[in-house]
Design a protein around this motif. Sequence first.
Motif, PDB file in Angstrom:
ATOM      1  N   TYR A 118      21.982  35.937  23.327  1.00  0.00           N
ATOM      2  CA  TYR A 118      23.369  36.331  23.792  1.00  0.00           C
ATOM      3  C   TYR A 118      23.358  36.862  25.107  1.00  0.00           C
ATOM      4  CZ  TYR A 118      27.918  38.553  23.597  1.00  0.00           C
ATOM      5  OH  TYR A 118      28.962  38.843  23.834  1.00  0.00           O
ATOM      6  N   PHE A 119      24.341  36.407  25.982  1.00  0.00           N
ATOM      7  CA  PHE A 119      24.689  37.047  27.524  1.00  0.00           C
ATOM      8  C   PHE A 119      25.857  37.372  27.690  1.00  0.00           C
ATOM      9  CE2 PHE A 119      26.064  35.867  31.477  1.00  0.00           C
ATOM     10  CZ  PHE A 119      25.162  36.545  32.360  1.00  0.00           C
ATOM     11  N   ASP A 120      26.028  38.564  28.542  1.00  0.00           N
ATOM     12  CA  ASP A 120      27.512  39.336  28.788  1.00  0.00           C
ATOM     13  C   ASP A 120      27.320  39.715  30.062  1.00  0.00           C
ATOM     14  OD1 ASP A 120      29.367  41.409  28.710  1.00  0.00           O
ATOM     15  OD2 ASP A 120      29.820  40.738  26.597  1.00  0.00           O
ATOM     16  N   SER A 121      28.252  39.225  31.069  1.00  0.00           N
ATOM     17  CA  SER A 121      28.419  39.831  32.426  1.00  0.00           C
ATOM     18  C   SER A 121      29.857  39.996  32.528  1.00  0.00           C
ATOM     19  CB  SER A 121      27.834  38.867  33.368  1.00  0.00           C
ATOM     20  OG  SER A 121      28.012  39.253  34.540  1.00  0.00           O
ATOM     21  N   ARG A 122      30.155  41.437  33.328  1.00  0.00           N
ATOM     22  CA  ARG A 122      31.229  41.639  33.606  1.00  0.00           C
ATOM     23  C   ARG A 122      31.211  42.374  34.825  1.00  0.00           C
ATOM     24  NH1 ARG A 122      34.282  42.443  28.318  1.00  0.00           N
ATOM     25  NH2 ARG A 122      32.927  41.743  26.707  1.00  0.00           N
ATOM     26  N   ASP A 123      32.341  42.084  35.738  1.00  0.00           N
ATOM     27  CA  ASP A 123      32.199  42.469  37.143  1.00  0.00           C
ATOM     28  C   ASP A 123      33.858  42.630  37.515  1.00  0.00           C
ATOM     29  OD1 ASP A 123      33.297  40.394  39.024  1.00  0.00           O
ATOM     30  OD2 ASP A 123      31.485  39.438  37.698  1.00  0.00           O
ATOM     31  N   TYR A 124      33.655  43.473  38.492  1.00  0.00           N
ATOM     32  CA  TYR A 124      35.205  43.924  39.260  1.00  0.00           C
ATOM     33  C   TYR A 124      34.969  43.192  40.749  1.00  0.00           C
ATOM     34  CZ  TYR A 124      36.909  46.626  35.273  1.00  0.00           C
ATOM     35  OH  TYR A 124      37.217  46.820  34.141  1.00  0.00           O
ATOM     36  N   THR A 125      35.784  42.445  41.436  1.00  0.00           N
ATOM     37  CA  THR A 125      35.268  42.039  42.541  1.00  0.00           C
ATOM     38  C   THR A 125      36.612  41.882  43.305  1.00  0.00           C
ATOM     39  OG1 THR A 125      33.654  40.281  41.674  1.00  0.00           O
ATOM     40  CG2 THR A 125      34.593  39.751  43.716  1.00  0.00           C
ATOM     41  N   GLU A 126      36.319  42.553  44.787  1.00  0.00           N
ATOM     42  CA  GLU A 126      37.581  42.560  45.509  1.00  0.00           C
ATOM     43  C   GLU A 126      37.243  41.807  46.632  1.00  0.00           C
ATOM     44  OE1 GLU A 126      38.928  45.980  48.793  1.00  0.00           O
ATOM     45  OE2 GLU A 126      38.229  46.429  46.788  1.00  0.00           O
ATOM     46  N   PHE A 127      38.299  41.328  47.277  1.00  0.00           N
ATOM     47  CA  PHE A 127      38.471  40.187  48.511  1.00  0.00           C
ATOM     48  C   PHE A 127      39.584  40.923  49.504  1.00  0.00           C
ATOM     49  CE2 PHE A 127      36.792  37.147  45.211  1.00  0.00           C
ATOM     50  CZ  PHE A 127      35.787  36.819  45.953  1.00  0.00           C
ATOM     51  N   LEU A 161      43.483  38.741  37.378  1.00  0.00           N
ATOM     52  CA  LEU A 161      43.722  39.095  38.522  1.00  0.00           C
ATOM     53  C   LEU A 161      44.322  40.574  38.200  1.00  0.00           C
ATOM     54  CD1 LEU A 161      44.522  38.753  41.539  1.00  0.00           C
ATOM     55  CD2 LEU A 161      46.457  37.761  41.035  1.00  0.00           C
ATOM     56  N   LEU A 162      43.709  41.761  38.689  1.00  0.00           N
ATOM     57  CA  LEU A 162      44.318  43.140  38.429  1.00  0.00           C
ATOM     58  C   LEU A 162      45.135  43.411  39.671  1.00  0.00           C
ATOM     59  CD1 LEU A 162      40.968  44.676  36.977  1.00  0.00           C
ATOM     60  CD2 LEU A 162      42.871  43.630  35.804  1.00  0.00           C
ATOM     61  N   LYS A 163      44.845  43.060  40.813  1.00  0.00           N
ATOM     62  CA  LYS A 163      45.753  43.412  41.942  1.00  0.00           C
ATOM     63  C   LYS A 163      46.104  42.086  42.836  1.00  0.00           C
ATOM     64  CE  LYS A 163      46.780  45.204  46.203  1.00  0.00           C
ATOM     65  NZ  LYS A 163      47.009  44.454  47.381  1.00  0.00           N
ATOM     66  N   ALA A 164      47.352  41.895  43.180  1.00  0.00           N
ATOM     67  CA  ALA A 164      47.649  40.737  43.713  1.00  0.00           C
ATOM     68  C   ALA A 164      47.802  41.014  45.336  1.00  0.00           C
ATOM     69  CB  ALA A 164      49.062  40.280  43.344  1.00  0.00           C
ATOM     70  N   ASN A 165      47.877  39.904  45.972  1.00  0.00           N
ATOM     71  CA  ASN A 165      47.641  39.864  47.465  1.00  0.00           C
ATOM     72  C   ASN A 165      49.268  40.144  47.712  1.00  0.00           C
ATOM     73  OD1 ASN A 165      47.633  39.654  50.188  1.00  0.00           O
ATOM     74  ND2 ASN A 165      47.718  37.457  50.187  1.00  0.00           N
ATOM     75  N   ASN A 186      46.758  43.452  51.970  1.00  0.00           N
ATOM     76  CA  ASN A 186      46.081  42.126  52.085  1.00  0.00           C
ATOM     77  C   ASN A 186      44.836  41.923  51.611  1.00  0.00           C
ATOM     78  OD1 ASN A 186      45.503  39.802  54.848  1.00  0.00           O
ATOM     79  ND2 ASN A 186      46.122  39.241  52.793  1.00  0.00           N
ATOM     80  N   TRP A 187      44.786  42.203  49.984  1.00  0.00           N
ATOM     81  CA  TRP A 187      43.512  42.232  49.284  1.00  0.00           C
ATOM     82  C   TRP A 187      43.822  41.979  47.879  1.00  0.00           C
ATOM     83  CZ3 TRP A 187      42.207  45.993  45.657  1.00  0.00           C
ATOM     84  CH2 TRP A 187      43.099  47.270  45.750  1.00  0.00           C
ATOM     85  N   VAL A 188      42.921  41.448  47.167  1.00  0.00           N
ATOM     86  CA  VAL A 188      42.802  41.370  45.845  1.00  0.00           C
ATOM     87  C   VAL A 188      41.891  41.865  44.921  1.00  0.00           C
ATOM     88  CG1 VAL A 188      44.229  39.302  46.080  1.00  0.00           C
ATOM     89  CG2 VAL A 188      41.977  38.981  45.712  1.00  0.00           C
ATOM     90  N   LEU A 189      41.983  42.253  43.679  1.00  0.00           N
ATOM     91  CA  LEU A 189      40.975  42.607  42.792  1.00  0.00           C
ATOM     92  C   LEU A 189      41.052  41.745  41.452  1.00  0.00           C
ATOM     93  CD1 LEU A 189      38.949  44.704  42.135  1.00  0.00           C
ATOM     94  CD2 LEU A 189      40.602  46.201  40.837  1.00  0.00           C
ATOM     95  N   LEU A 190      39.995  41.449  41.153  1.00  0.00           N
ATOM     96  CA  LEU A 190      39.587  40.382  40.075  1.00  0.00           C
ATOM     97  C   LEU A 190      38.681  41.279  39.019  1.00  0.00           C
ATOM     98  CD1 LEU A 190      38.862  37.134  41.827  1.00  0.00           C
ATOM     99  CD2 LEU A 190      41.139  37.842  40.907  1.00  0.00           C
ATOM    100  N   HIS A 191      38.877  40.685  37.836  1.00  0.00           N
ATOM    101  CA  HIS A 191      37.785  41.207  36.726  1.00  0.00           C
ATOM    102  C   HIS A 191      37.225  39.991  36.125  1.00  0.00           C
ATOM    103  CE1 HIS A 191      36.009  43.333  33.575  1.00  0.00           C
ATOM    104  NE2 HIS A 191      36.931  43.019  32.619  1.00  0.00           N
TER     105      HIS A 191
END
Length: 774
Positions: free
Chosen positions: A406-415, A477-481, A435-440
């Motif tokens: 079993y595998f589980d990976s979770r991240d919060y990534t910003e651009f 998408l937690l925060k839009a551009n 001018n940035w976004v945040l993804l889960h």
Amino acid sequence: MKTVILRRALACGAALCALSTGGVALAQTSAATTASAAAADTAAAGNGDNNGGAIIVTAERRKENLQNVPVSVGVLSGDDMKTFATNGADTLLSLSGKVPGLYVESSTGRIFPRFYIRGLGNVDYYLGASQPVEVIQDDIVMEHVVLKSNPVFDVAQTEVLRGPQGSLFGRNTTAGIVKFDTVQPSKTWQGDINASWGTFNSVNVEGGVGGPLTKDGSISFRLSGLYQHRDNWIDNTYTGVSDDGTVGGKNVMGGFNERDARLQVLFDEGPLQVRVSGHVRDYDGTSTPFYRGSIIKGTNSVPDSFSRGEIALDEGMNNPQAARTQGFSVKADYDLGFATLTSITGYEHAHEWSRGDTDGGAAAYYNNVGYGESQGKLRSLNQWSQEVRLASPTNQPLRWQVGGMYFDSRDYTEFDQRAYFLTSDAFGTAPNPNNWVLLHNVNTSWGVFGQVAYDVTDRLTLTGGFRESQDIRHTTLLKANNVASGTGTFAVPDVRLSSTKPSFDATALYKLDPDVSLYARIARGFRGPTIQGRSAVFGSPFTTANSETNTSYEAGVKTTFMGGRAHFNFDGFYYVVKDIQLNGSDENGNTVLFNANKAQGYGIEAALDMSPVEGLTFNAGLSLLHTEIDDKNVYAQVCALSGQMVCTVENPVTQVGSNYFAQIDGNPLPNAPKWNLNFSARYEHPVGPGTAFISTDWNAQGYTSFVPYKSVEFSSKGNFEGGLRVGYDYQNWEFSVWSRNITNEKNLLGVLDNYMAGVYNDPRTIGASISFKY
């Protein structure tokens, strides 16, 4: 024409782009290894085994003689690994070309390596990208690209498994696996340290020490560490106005600090063996520089006037980056008599950031065309993995193993995009703090598997394995551009993909005599579905790709002669990747991910390693490869800037508005050289109370395209690079002087096509080393 357009080199920045660099050093046959028998002994001793000179691998999750494994495996010893990274080079990138079949490249510095085996890899620069080559360190899968960048040190042995490995190792192994096994705790005191210093004040210190913690040796430990440093050596020659406050200067890029440590404790009592391991990484440095304008239209030759020590960047604050990772694992084996029960639990945590100038140069020097920068941040990553396996003893005619994972990976990534960083609008772009976004991102997977091997006769062994796996990816998408006022511009908040696929392998090994074996293998693996979320930073919807599958056919011969002092091996392979995942950009330049119908490849590989006389060892490998994309409806957006093609495209080109597209059906995959040659040798001779030695290693590659369309400029032909080492061994000490890239070759390794920018190898470095081992 498909609305999804493949474009190899997107102007996405030194901090985030994944350019195709260098060619792939193609596959070495199963028994061929760059490690001599002595090196194999060293590797085995590091794991507490005595194998009488045989090279022992774990390609099928068991300890077996390499010559008896019907899988294509390349091997490097721990001593080889230290040699390649002696100048402070990245311990992963330095492997490229050292084992035929494996190529490793990065356009994002030391935090985002991309691996290729037999021409199959992934050029995607997205922080959430999957790769068809899996990396495994001490039985723990490193799935995320940042985890794949964890340096390897105090290594006993490295194994490169070529072709799909979906039966025993799971999904995302359609190209193969790179497997690192570190030196384990032992019941006797052992230790070593290697220190070197060279050009650019490059420092490399690697070592480990360990032994028993109890009188009976039932509890033992191993403490290992790596320290690397290099001064900044690249000048930023830009002296004009910067829109984000970037200031040039002398020696402001190219340096790094790498600090890593690992502690392992082993409990070994009766039928139970438990190993607990923990590691930390602390890194800061600068990302890969793109040299804008270094590629001249009409040629792929590197200009004599080009200097790797100078670049002009007007934005990006000289491309800084950093990474921090931590992890632990627990491996437990319990001998039940009829079988061994194994449990492997792993946890990995990481965060990183990388910022860079996206056009690879100062736009003011190019008629104010091409301003840009970007930044990627892995705010937090948490990965858990669990595997349970039950395996029969190896000394039986019928051998089996079953298990699940079993595998589980979770991240919060910003651009973050360019307007986020601006302090003025002198060049026509207003600052925008939104001018940035945040993804889960969430990736979960499970799998159940089984394998059976049976000795039909004392000469014929048949093996078969099967696995059923599910892979689920979910991006939110937690925060839009948003625009500067805070108004949202994009509202597609959630994408979820799921795929359940079988994978398998079937092999036959026939021993003509004790020194000659024939083998044949058919295998299928799959890569799970993928979501490209970074497109949200451009105000575009997520793009996706469904699962891809690779079916591979392989046959070869393994031979041993000269009383075990030589091996010659030859094999051929053919594979078809259906629904291959590709990435690039659409007609508007937005990043996209999609499936093409298929890609295929075939080739032959031959390798020879030999110790013909006392004191001399050498090995050589040659591989030939053909790959091609098979989809008449896929087009690549080609080199264009301000509505003009800036390179020489050799495919038929269609213009759509201000963009240009080439049909890529039949073209080779990026980073898949037509041929590759590797050679290494070592000679040692007693001198006085010790032994003097000289060693060298070389790699050369044939035609390699860095983009999916054919062009004059964006390819290499005849790249080569070599190293030399001369030293003296005395008792437990070794003293040596060395040089990497000894002929100071300027090799083009990758491109940013619309800016005619190149990525190049490091210049020649020289230095001295001292090591101690007991």
